[in-house]
Design an enzyme around this catalytic site. Structure first.
Site: not given
Ligand code: GFB
Length: 325
Positions: A14, A16, A18, A111-113, A140, A144, A168, A183, A206, A213
């Protein structure tokens, strides 16, 4: 613990995206010379045969598993099939190939989700699987969680040194600034920037602005990833964050102040809020001796600078969500 040094053969899956791009920058800065990468066209990480072939040919010793289909609340809500299928497959093929071809250590990034929607705050690692997930990102989050369980299962059955870190909400250079799939933080940068260019004062945000967060700069995450690779070899995953959160309204005001101070916030409450709060408990990571160093205001300033230099007025690519590379 496996010896991780500048001569090690490191695969950043991954690269490429973030996270992956930040890990590569960090490895290069530390003088690592044998960094392995593969683009999506070169290697479809959902294809076990292709992944096996690639691992056999390239023989990585260490893997940072940062590949995946990612996106914000809207992308998660509208493209659940891609989010669950791509991520389940990528995690499974990479972990299995890492085991098959003798990778010495693998760090999987979640991920924190993954934590329950109504999770007590701050969220400790032990709270995983103690309640129902947030519906906007359940597919998702399930993928994860499967990634964590893959690492644990291979550790338990085969003794593989596969570990997991749960960051996070992240932001920074190479983020996705497309308004549909991004995001919140990059979306706000783009929205205030576009309004400023167009001489518009009203900017639509939104939800209600009430959700809280926590935001970590991706360069801090990359620093933590190398630290965790060197200092963590437990079965349980480890949280990575700043330990500080704020409301989306406060975030929007902070981005407005940095980008377009005259702007006025307008709330589109037809859009989902998502989880009410997602603040990580960092006791484990802090006890090991790691702390973040980039504060949010400074991180927003430098990310906006990066945006101006690299994205600016360029039209966003349609639907471009992926960190998969
Ligand atoms: O960053 P975000 O999309 O992800 O949204 P989550 C965070 C909050 O910001 C939500 C609000 O309450 C959004 O409604 N928000 C306000 C906006 N304006 C905007 C905007 O213009 N764009 C976006 N995207 N949000 C995702 C999960 O959850 O975060 C994933 O869906 C993953 O699974 C990721 O965990 C880190 O924090 O709600």
């Amino acid at each position: 613990m496996a010896l991780f040094n500048v001569d090690s053969r490191i695969y950043v899956a991954g690269h490429r995206g973030l996270v992956g791009s930040a890990i590569v920058r960090r490895l290069e800065r530390e003088g690592f010379t044998r960094i392995l990468t593969a683009t999506r066209d070169q290697l479809d990480l959902r294809d076990q045969a292709a992944v096996n072939y690639w691992f056999k040919a390239n023989r990585p010793e260490f893997v940072f598993l940062a590949a995946g289909t990612v996106g914000g609340i809207w992308a998660n809500s509208t493209r659940p099939a891609e989010f669950i299928y791509d991520n389940l497959m990528i995690h499974a093929t990479a972990v299995h190939a890492a085991y098959t071809y003798g990778v010495r250590k693998l760090l999987y990034l979640g991920s924190s989700c993954i934590y329950p929607r109504e999770c007590p705050q701050p969220m400790k690692e032990e709270y995983l699987l103690t309640g129902p997930l947030e519906p906007t990102n359940e597919p998702y989050a399930i993928a994860k969680i499967a990634g964590i369980k893959l690492c644990q299962a291979y550790r338990r059955q085969y003794g593989s040194d596969f570990i997991s870190a749960m960051p996070t909400n992240l932001y920074g250079p190479n983020d996705n600034f497309d308004l549909e799939s991004s995001h919140v933080l990059p979306a706000l940068i783009r929205k205030f920037h576009d309004a400023k260019l167009e001489g518009r004062r009203q900017v639509t945000i939104w939800g209600t602005g009430a959700p809280r967060r926590e935001f970590l700069h991706v360069d801090d995450l990359a620093d933590a990833c190398l630290f965790i690779m060197r200092n963590w070899d437990e079965d349980i995953h480890i949280n990575v964050g700043t330990g500080q959160d704020l409301t989306i309204r406060e975030l929007a005001e902070t981005v407005r102040d940095a980008v377009h101070p005259e702007a006025e916030l307008v709330w589109d409450t037809s859009k989902p809020d998502g989880m009410p709060q997602k603040l990580l408990d960092l006791t484990r990571l802090h006890d090991l001796g790691w702390h973040h160093s980039i504060e949010l205001r400074e991180g927003i300033r430098s990310t906006y600078q990066w945006f101006l230099e690299n994205v600016g007025e360029v039209e966003p690519e349609s639907g471009g969500a992926g960190a998969r590379g």
